[in-house]
Design a protein around this motif. Structure first.
Motif, PDB file in Angstrom:
ATOM      1  N   ALA A 197       0.842  -1.201   0.000  1.00  0.00           N
ATOM      2  CA  ALA A 197       0.000   0.000   0.000  1.00  0.00           C
ATOM      3  C   ALA A 197       0.878   1.253   0.000  1.00  0.00           C
ATOM      4  CB  ALA A 197      -0.922   0.011   1.214  1.00  0.00           C
ATOM      5  N   THR A 198       0.348   2.338  -0.534  1.00  0.00           N
ATOM      6  CA  THR A 198       1.041   3.616  -0.566  1.00  0.00           C
ATOM      7  C   THR A 198       0.151   4.686   0.042  1.00  0.00           C
ATOM      8  OG1 THR A 198       2.204   2.991  -2.589  1.00  0.00           O
ATOM      9  CG2 THR A 198       2.163   5.323  -2.046  1.00  0.00           C
ATOM     10  N   ILE A 199       0.718   5.441   0.980  1.00  0.00           N
ATOM     11  CA  ILE A 199       0.012   6.570   1.592  1.00  0.00           C
ATOM     12  C   ILE A 199       0.420   7.828   0.839  1.00  0.00           C
ATOM     13  CG2 ILE A 199      -0.350   7.908   3.698  1.00  0.00           C
ATOM     14  CD1 ILE A 199       0.634   5.401   5.262  1.00  0.00           C
ATOM     15  N   ASP A 200      -0.561   8.606   0.431  1.00  0.00           N
ATOM     16  CA  ASP A 200      -0.314   9.860  -0.280  1.00  0.00           C
ATOM     17  C   ASP A 200      -1.115  10.960   0.394  1.00  0.00           C
ATOM     18  OD1 ASP A 200       0.692  11.626  -2.158  1.00  0.00           O
ATOM     19  OD2 ASP A 200      -0.507  10.873  -3.828  1.00  0.00           O
ATOM     20  N   PHE A 201      -0.872  12.194  -0.013  1.00  0.00           N
ATOM     21  CA  PHE A 201      -1.645  13.327   0.496  1.00  0.00           C
ATOM     22  C   PHE A 201      -2.070  14.175  -0.683  1.00  0.00           C
ATOM     23  CE2 PHE A 201      -2.267  17.618   2.109  1.00  0.00           C
ATOM     24  CZ  PHE A 201      -3.133  17.366   3.157  1.00  0.00           C
ATOM     25  N   SER A 202      -3.360  14.542  -0.706  1.00  0.00           N
ATOM     26  CA  SER A 202      -3.906  15.399  -1.752  1.00  0.00           C
ATOM     27  C   SER A 202      -4.381  16.698  -1.138  1.00  0.00           C
ATOM     28  CB  SER A 202      -5.115  14.745  -2.411  1.00  0.00           C
ATOM     29  OG  SER A 202      -4.729  13.955  -3.464  1.00  0.00           O
ATOM     30  N   ASP A 203      -4.130  17.782  -1.830  1.00  0.00           N
ATOM     31  CA  ASP A 203      -4.626  19.087  -1.396  1.00  0.00           C
ATOM     32  C   ASP A 203      -5.090  19.837  -2.635  1.00  0.00           C
ATOM     33  OD1 ASP A 203      -5.294  21.347  -0.028  1.00  0.00           O
ATOM     34  OD2 ASP A 203      -3.247  21.893   0.534  1.00  0.00           O
ATOM     35  N   THR A 204      -6.284  19.457  -3.087  1.00  0.00           N
ATOM     36  CA  THR A 204      -6.853  20.084  -4.278  1.00  0.00           C
ATOM     37  C   THR A 204      -8.224  20.638  -3.928  1.00  0.00           C
ATOM     38  OG1 THR A 204      -7.994  18.088  -5.054  1.00  0.00           O
ATOM     39  CG2 THR A 204      -5.690  18.381  -5.746  1.00  0.00           C
ATOM     40  N   ILE A 205      -8.826  21.320  -4.874  1.00  0.00           N
ATOM     41  CA  ILE A 205     -10.170  21.863  -4.659  1.00  0.00           C
ATOM     42  C   ILE A 205     -11.193  20.738  -4.514  1.00  0.00           C
ATOM     43  CG2 ILE A 205     -10.836  22.095  -7.076  1.00  0.00           C
ATOM     44  CD1 ILE A 205     -11.897  24.932  -6.205  1.00  0.00           C
ATOM     45  N   GLU A 206     -10.891  19.577  -5.099  1.00  0.00           N
ATOM     46  CA  GLU A 206     -11.811  18.450  -5.058  1.00  0.00           C
ATOM     47  C   GLU A 206     -11.709  17.643  -3.776  1.00  0.00           C
ATOM     48  OE1 GLU A 206     -10.234  16.740  -8.531  1.00  0.00           O
ATOM     49  OE2 GLU A 206     -11.690  17.695  -9.856  1.00  0.00           O
ATOM     50  N   LYS A 207     -10.480  17.490  -3.255  1.00  0.00           N
ATOM     51  CA  LYS A 207     -10.321  16.717  -2.029  1.00  0.00           C
ATOM     52  C   LYS A 207      -9.056  17.134  -1.303  1.00  0.00           C
ATOM     53  CE  LYS A 207      -8.015  12.793  -4.203  1.00  0.00           C
ATOM     54  NZ  LYS A 207      -7.986  11.362  -4.354  1.00  0.00           N
ATOM     55  N   GLN A 208      -9.096  16.965   0.006  1.00  0.00           N
ATOM     56  CA  GLN A 208      -7.922  17.229   0.819  1.00  0.00           C
ATOM     57  C   GLN A 208      -7.810  16.138   1.860  1.00  0.00           C
ATOM     58  OE1 GLN A 208      -7.906  20.614   3.452  1.00  0.00           O
ATOM     59  NE2 GLN A 208      -5.697  20.771   3.320  1.00  0.00           N
ATOM     60  N   GLY A 209      -6.633  15.594   2.006  1.00  0.00           N
ATOM     61  CA  GLY A 209      -6.403  14.602   3.034  1.00  0.00           C
ATOM     62  C   GLY A 209      -5.512  13.484   2.555  1.00  0.00           C
ATOM     63  N   PHE A 210      -5.257  12.570   3.464  1.00  0.00           N
ATOM     64  CA  PHE A 210      -4.436  11.414   3.163  1.00  0.00           C
ATOM     65  C   PHE A 210      -5.264  10.373   2.428  1.00  0.00           C
ATOM     66  CE2 PHE A 210      -2.169  13.368   6.654  1.00  0.00           C
ATOM     67  CZ  PHE A 210      -0.855  13.305   6.210  1.00  0.00           C
ATOM     68  N   THR A 211      -4.644   9.724   1.464  1.00  0.00           N
ATOM     69  CA  THR A 211      -5.283   8.638   0.729  1.00  0.00           C
ATOM     70  C   THR A 211      -4.390   7.409   0.820  1.00  0.00           C
ATOM     71  OG1 THR A 211      -4.242   9.294  -1.356  1.00  0.00           O
ATOM     72  CG2 THR A 211      -6.436  10.195  -0.891  1.00  0.00           C
ATOM     73  N   ILE A 212      -5.000   6.259   0.704  1.00  0.00           N
ATOM     74  CA  ILE A 212      -4.265   5.005   0.760  1.00  0.00           C
ATOM     75  C   ILE A 212      -4.605   4.201  -0.481  1.00  0.00           C
ATOM     76  CG2 ILE A 212      -3.895   2.873   2.057  1.00  0.00           C
ATOM     77  CD1 ILE A 212      -4.851   4.569   4.546  1.00  0.00           C
ATOM     78  N   ASP A 213      -3.589   3.945  -1.292  1.00  0.00           N
ATOM     79  CA  ASP A 213      -3.742   3.111  -2.480  1.00  0.00           C
ATOM     80  C   ASP A 213      -3.283   1.723  -2.065  1.00  0.00           C
ATOM     81  OD1 ASP A 213      -3.958   2.036  -5.016  1.00  0.00           O
ATOM     82  OD2 ASP A 213      -2.083   2.908  -5.726  1.00  0.00           O
ATOM     83  N   ASN A 214      -4.234   0.797  -1.939  1.00  0.00           N
ATOM     84  CA  ASN A 214      -3.942  -0.522  -1.402  1.00  0.00           C
ATOM     85  C   ASN A 214      -4.263  -1.600  -2.431  1.00  0.00           C
ATOM     86  OD1 ASN A 214      -3.636  -2.852   0.057  1.00  0.00           O
ATOM     87  ND2 ASN A 214      -4.907  -2.205   1.767  1.00  0.00           N
TER      88      ASN A 214
END
Length: 126
Positions: free
Chosen positions: A95-112
């Motif tokens: 799995a990979t933990i990423d962080f998004s900070d866009t107008i559509e979403k903000q927060g940590f995401t997990i690609d598993n």
């Protein structure tokens, strides 16, 4: 290290433990480091765990933890350590933990890659 499937650059140091193969993108690492600086704490680690719950059966827990338990797998990503408990390791391998900070979403995401499906709200997986 760049993964072929996602093209995401994941940084890691030589402190990697073979039992824990969770990646942390540079963006997520920088956000975690920023949050730790805001807290004024250098004794915290980012813990990711899998717990029963949600519509699909399992949910992620992502939080700061000051303790390390016996059999925890710890990987250092520069100044940030990611901790996974022994029971969660098989669910999170690769799995990979990423962080998004866009107008559509903000927060940590997990690609598993181990998640076979998720609920409509995206909060849980199976």
């Amino acid at each position: 290290m760049e993964t072929e499937e996602t093209g995401v650059t994941v940084s890691a140091t030589a402190t990697e433990t073979p039992a824990h193969q969770v990646g942390l993108t540079d963006t997520a690492r920088d956000k975690v480091r920023s949050l730790l600086e805001q807290e004024g704490r250098d004794d915290l680690r980012l813990r990711i765990a899998v717990q029963p719950g949600g519509c699909s059966g399992l949910i992620y827990q992502l939080y700061f933890d000051e303790r390390t338990l016996e059999n925890d797998a710890v990987v250092g990503f520069g100044a940030v350590e990611v901790v996974v408990d022994q029971m969660s390791v098989p669910y999170l391998s690769g799995a990979t933990i990423d962080f998004s900070d866009t107008i559509e979403k903000q927060g940590f995401t997990i690609d598993n890659p181990n998640a076979q499906g998720s609920c409509a709200c995206g909060d849980s997986f199976s």
